[in-house]
Design an enzyme around this catalytic site. Structure first.
Site, mmCIF file in Angstrom:
data_model
loop_
_atom_site.group_PDB
_atom_site.id
_atom_site.type_symbol
_atom_site.label_atom_id
_atom_site.label_comp_id
_atom_site.label_asym_id
_atom_site.label_seq_id
_atom_site.Cartn_x
_atom_site.Cartn_y
_atom_site.Cartn_z
ATOM 1 N N HIS A 78 -9.866 25.669 40.123
ATOM 2 C CA HIS A 78 -10.006 25.909 41.566
ATOM 3 C C HIS A 78 -8.917 26.821 42.108
ATOM 4 O O HIS A 78 -8.999 27.265 43.254
ATOM 5 C CB HIS A 78 -10.091 24.586 42.345
ATOM 6 C CG HIS A 78 -8.789 23.934 42.668
ATOM 7 N ND1 HIS A 78 -8.297 22.838 41.996
ATOM 8 C CD2 HIS A 78 -7.863 24.210 43.612
ATOM 9 C CE1 HIS A 78 -7.149 22.479 42.524
ATOM 10 N NE2 HIS A 78 -6.860 23.296 43.508
ATOM 11 N N ASP A 133 -12.106 20.959 36.156
ATOM 12 C CA ASP A 133 -11.174 21.810 36.913
ATOM 13 C C ASP A 133 -10.043 22.268 35.981
ATOM 14 O O ASP A 133 -8.925 21.760 36.026
ATOM 15 C CB ASP A 133 -10.625 21.001 38.104
ATOM 16 C CG ASP A 133 -9.901 21.865 39.119
ATOM 17 O OD1 ASP A 133 -9.956 23.102 38.999
ATOM 18 O OD2 ASP A 133 -9.265 21.280 40.026
ATOM 19 N N GLN A 222 -0.702 19.815 48.093
ATOM 20 C CA GLN A 222 -1.264 21.167 48.099
ATOM 21 C C GLN A 222 -0.203 22.195 47.691
ATOM 22 O O GLN A 222 0.922 22.164 48.169
ATOM 23 C CB GLN A 222 -1.824 21.542 49.468
ATOM 24 C CG GLN A 222 -3.191 20.956 49.752
ATOM 25 C CD GLN A 222 -3.128 19.501 50.094
ATOM 26 O OE1 GLN A 222 -2.306 19.118 50.916
ATOM 27 N NE2 GLN A 222 -3.942 18.684 49.469
ATOM 28 N N GLY A 223 -0.602 23.074 46.824
ATOM 29 C CA GLY A 223 0.328 24.048 46.267
ATOM 30 C C GLY A 223 0.793 23.648 44.884
ATOM 31 O O GLY A 223 1.297 24.464 44.122
ATOM 32 N N ASP A 224 0.623 22.363 44.549
ATOM 33 C CA ASP A 224 0.994 21.893 43.201
ATOM 34 C C ASP A 224 -0.176 22.008 42.237
ATOM 35 O O ASP A 224 -0.001 21.859 41.018
ATOM 36 C CB ASP A 224 1.448 20.425 43.254
ATOM 37 C CG ASP A 224 2.746 20.246 44.013
ATOM 38 O OD1 ASP A 224 3.629 21.123 43.882
ATOM 39 O OD2 ASP A 224 2.892 19.245 44.737
ATOM 40 N N SER A 225 -1.365 22.250 42.763
ATOM 41 C CA SER A 225 -2.556 22.331 41.915
ATOM 42 C C SER A 225 -2.334 23.262 40.738
ATOM 43 O O SER A 225 -1.652 24.276 40.840
ATOM 44 C CB SER A 225 -3.744 22.868 42.710
ATOM 45 O OG SER A 225 -4.357 21.833 43.400
HETATM 46 N N1 ARG Z 1 -5.883 20.629 45.516
HETATM 47 C C1 ARG Z 1 -4.474 20.720 45.734
HETATM 48 C C2 ARG Z 1 -4.027 22.140 45.516
HETATM 49 O O1 ARG Z 1 -4.879 23.021 45.514
HETATM 50 C C3 ARG Z 1 -3.714 19.674 44.941
HETATM 51 C C4 ARG Z 1 -3.764 18.385 45.636
HETATM 52 C C5 ARG Z 1 -3.205 17.246 44.882
HETATM 53 N N2 ARG Z 1 -3.302 16.137 45.756
HETATM 54 C C6 ARG Z 1 -2.803 14.934 45.504
HETATM 55 N N3 ARG Z 1 -2.871 14.028 46.437
HETATM 56 N N4 ARG Z 1 -2.248 14.666 44.350
HETATM 57 O O2 ARG Z 1 -2.858 22.458 45.474
#
Ligand code: ARG
Length: 350
Positions: A78, A133, A222-225
């Site tokens: 993603h 993913d 968010q940002g860690d994905s």
């Molecule tokens: N989808 C998020 C990203 O694009 C990562 C989110 C992880 N969330 C969590 N609650 N662990 O960076």
């Protein structure tokens, strides 16, 4: 192109989220700052689309990734597309670069590597949102830093795994006003507990890992994905998961979801095989069991308990979870991507 991307990013986020007051926590969702050079395999995935004379490296990074050998980086599928005028657009290799060999995202820090190939899992988002993913990026040149090894077996529950990234310090929408305080320039990490899939508020498959704490307080965000979920195995840093999604960050009863790397051994071997020679850079590991140990964050006293894993067969690919509902991808300010869905609880996930 640059303007299109930026307006897509800011269009969504600033309209939805006017500047708001928030308190910066001293830690990234319960974590701590990584020691310099502690994690040579840590990679920042950055867009070149928004760059301005090479001075925006910190905010250009929008996802994490992990070096898995001298030429290949693993991340989340993603991370490799973005929304432009409500249309999902795939990044081309030339749109992106990776920073390796630094914990600090600043001009002049770390080495920047070009990407020559992007391989998203063919069944990403199929059958459910965030299914499969996982993605592999081939680098244009070899990297000297030490790579992580890949998990061969899905880890058992209750192990403490390390996750790390330059993602949000707390679950607040990024705005131009708060971005400086909300997104760290220095790498941060936290240990999360591997939990039974049933403890995550989603319909997960065996190709996904639920990790965090039911009490909340510690999580990726968010940002860690695309970044790592790491355990030790035979003393080696071993990539067991990839940061994928969650419902907000660090909330009670809502641990994070990680792609289980072990489920993709065959796809990884195929994807990294040179069609002309038939030789894979990353052969599918033959082991069907391994001893994992905890990976403590920030040099905390290492926990040495080794947990024997049952022997089991892991199939390639994911699948099987309940239906896909609504899918939008919103970029949360400055290139931080936030895929969102509205599943059973009708709440936002990213
Ligand atoms: N989808 C998020 C990203 O694009 C990562 C989110 C992880 N969330 C969590 N609650 N662990 O960076």
């Amino acid at each position: 192109m640059r303007n299109t991307v930026n307006s897509a990013l800011f269009g969504c986020c600033l309209l939805l989220a006017p500047a708001q007051a928030f308190e910066v926590q001293p830690r990234i969702v319960g974590g701590c700052e990584s020691a310099t050079s502690a994690h040579p395999w840590m990679v920042a995935l950055a867009t070149k689309l928004a760059s301005n004379n090479g001075t925006y490296e910190w905010t250009n990074s929008f996802c994490g990734a992990t070096l898995v050998n001298e030429r290949w980086v693993m991340t989340a599928a993603h991370c490799l597309s973005y929304m432009s005028s409500s249309v999902e657009v795939d990044f081309a290799p030339a749109d992106l670069e990776v920073y390796i060999g630094t914990t600090r995202l600043d001009s002049g820090q770390g080495a920047h590597y070009a990407i020559s190939e992007i391989h998203k899992h063919p069944n990403y988002n199929n059958p459910a949102l965030f299914s499969n993913d996982i993605a592999l990026l081939k680098l244009a040149e070899t990297v000297p830093e030490a790579a992580a090894r890949l998990a061969t077996v899905k880890p058992g529950n209750d192990l403490l795994a390390l996750t790390a990234g330059w993602g949000k310090l707390e679950d607040v929408i990024v705005t131009q006003e708060n971005v400086s305080a909300l997104l760290p320039r220095d790498l941060r990490e936290v240990s999360v507990s591997i939990l039974d899939n049933s403890l995550c508020p989603f319909n997960l498959t065996d190709s996904q890992i639920c990790a965090g704490f039911l009490a909340g307080g510690k999580d990726s965000c968010q940002g860690d994905s695309g970044g790592p979920l790491m355990l030790k195995s035979q003393g080696q840093d071993t990539l067991v998961g990839i940061v994928s999604f969650g419902d907000g960050c660090a909330q009670e009863n809502s641990p994070g979801v990680y792609t289980s790397v072990a489920a993709y051994r065959d796809w990884i071997a195929q994807t990294t095989t040179d069609p002309s020679t038939g030789i894979s850079d990353l052969p599918a590991p033959v082991a069907i069991s391994e001893n994992y140990a905890h990976f403590s964050a920030c040099g905390a006293t290492p926990v040495t308990t080794s947990v024997p894993e049952p022997t089991k067969v892991i199939s390639t690919g994911g699948g099987g979870s309940a239906g896909l509902i609504l899918f939008t991808i919103a970029l949360l300010g400055l290139n931080r991507r936030q895929p969102a869905l509205l599943p059973k609880a009708n709440s936002k996930k990213a």
